[in-house]
Design a protein around this motif. Sequence first.
Motif, mmCIF file in Angstrom:
data_model
loop_
_atom_site.group_PDB
_atom_site.id
_atom_site.type_symbol
_atom_site.label_atom_id
_atom_site.label_comp_id
_atom_site.label_asym_id
_atom_site.label_seq_id
_atom_site.Cartn_x
_atom_site.Cartn_y
_atom_site.Cartn_z
ATOM 1 N N LEU A 55 0.822 -1.216 0.000
ATOM 2 C CA LEU A 55 0.000 0.000 0.000
ATOM 3 C C LEU A 55 0.854 1.263 0.000
ATOM 4 O O LEU A 55 0.421 2.308 -0.497
ATOM 5 C CB LEU A 55 -0.936 -0.008 1.215
ATOM 6 C CG LEU A 55 -2.053 -1.052 1.167
ATOM 7 C CD1 LEU A 55 -2.881 -1.017 2.436
ATOM 8 C CD2 LEU A 55 -2.946 -0.833 -0.047
ATOM 9 N N PHE A 87 -1.397 7.609 2.427
ATOM 10 C CA PHE A 87 -2.582 7.028 3.060
ATOM 11 C C PHE A 87 -2.355 5.557 3.414
ATOM 12 O O PHE A 87 -3.285 4.866 3.827
ATOM 13 C CB PHE A 87 -3.795 7.129 2.127
ATOM 14 C CG PHE A 87 -4.223 8.536 1.846
ATOM 15 C CD1 PHE A 87 -5.094 9.194 2.701
ATOM 16 C CD2 PHE A 87 -3.736 9.225 0.747
ATOM 17 C CE1 PHE A 87 -5.481 10.505 2.463
ATOM 18 C CE2 PHE A 87 -4.116 10.534 0.494
ATOM 19 C CZ PHE A 87 -4.993 11.173 1.351
ATOM 20 N N ASP A 88 -1.138 5.082 3.220
ATOM 21 C CA ASP A 88 -0.849 3.656 3.396
ATOM 22 C C ASP A 88 -1.083 3.192 4.826
ATOM 23 O O ASP A 88 -1.707 2.144 5.052
ATOM 24 C CB ASP A 88 0.576 3.332 2.961
ATOM 25 C CG ASP A 88 1.598 4.303 3.551
ATOM 26 O OD1 ASP A 88 1.216 5.438 3.878
ATOM 27 O OD2 ASP A 88 2.773 3.919 3.682
ATOM 28 N N VAL A 144 -4.979 3.184 5.660
ATOM 29 C CA VAL A 144 -5.712 2.104 4.992
ATOM 30 C C VAL A 144 -5.282 0.741 5.544
ATOM 31 O O VAL A 144 -6.116 -0.145 5.769
ATOM 32 C CB VAL A 144 -5.506 2.175 3.467
ATOM 33 C CG1 VAL A 144 -6.189 0.999 2.783
ATOM 34 C CG2 VAL A 144 -6.047 3.491 2.922
ATOM 35 N N THR A 145 -3.980 0.582 5.771
ATOM 36 C CA THR A 145 -3.498 -0.683 6.337
ATOM 37 C C THR A 145 -4.116 -0.939 7.707
ATOM 38 O O THR A 145 -4.544 -2.054 8.017
ATOM 39 C CB THR A 145 -1.962 -0.659 6.460
ATOM 40 O OG1 THR A 145 -1.390 -0.460 5.175
ATOM 41 C CG2 THR A 145 -1.446 -1.976 7.023
ATOM 42 N N ILE A 184 -7.890 -1.876 7.292
ATOM 43 C CA ILE A 184 -8.084 -3.239 6.782
ATOM 44 C C ILE A 184 -7.695 -4.267 7.836
ATOM 45 O O ILE A 184 -8.441 -5.216 8.121
ATOM 46 C CB ILE A 184 -7.270 -3.448 5.493
ATOM 47 C CG1 ILE A 184 -7.808 -2.553 4.367
ATOM 48 C CG2 ILE A 184 -7.316 -4.918 5.065
ATOM 49 C CD1 ILE A 184 -6.996 -2.619 3.097
#
Length: 250
Positions: free
Chosen positions: A215, A222-223, A226-227, A230
């Motif tokens: 990501l 934004f990694d 978002v990680t 999730i």
Amino acid sequence: MIDAPENQTNIDASHFGWYRRGVRASFSVPGLILTSAFIGFAGLAREAGLSLVEAVFMTGMVWALPAKVVLIGAIMSGTSLAAAAFAVALSSVRLMPMVVALAPELRGPGTRPWVLYLLSHFVAVTSWVIAMEKIGAVPREMRTSYYLGLGSTLVVANMLVVAVVYAVAPSLPPAASAGLLLLTPIYFLTSLWGSARERASHIAMVIGLLLGPALHMAIPGFDLLVTGLIGGFAAYGWHRLRFTGKQSRS
């Protein structure tokens, strides 16, 4: 002159005694690793153009190391004040579950809310891991004193470290500063893995390790967000399914 009641004197002495135990608890392997990471941070702050006062002030006020690294990155990239503040706040949201988990353990008979608010400033991974490991052996009415000794010592000690290293940073090889800074995430990962009480926490960390690099390449900036979303939702879903399965079998 009126002497204080003997029982009050004993209570005051007990609080100070547990405060000193908290101070001693900060001098540990986790505390040493954290200090080594702040050596790297001091070099990074100097490289970013921060003054000595700014670097020391940031250490005491922001405290959590990842948030400071985010702030320095925003400064170096010329990000606006509002965007930098939002980025730091977003990186610090991860500490909220730690505060929520630790506050009930610290609360004792008659503990005032402002005391918990004050102590929450010292919550970061190192102090949280040490406290959650040892707080059960501390009498409940002494826990705020114990954690104050632990948290305040970590903060003040690393403010001093930053001040000293900032002055000698030019003599440190850049590779050494970077290597010391990387000790902290390694320690964070191993400590959180060992202190996890639910298998779901391990699942979230594994998903984060697998998805993080991919990501970062796909959506840099934004990694981490978002990680985390999730991994967190996947771990929560697994936990709920497992809990439902246990209930259906019982």
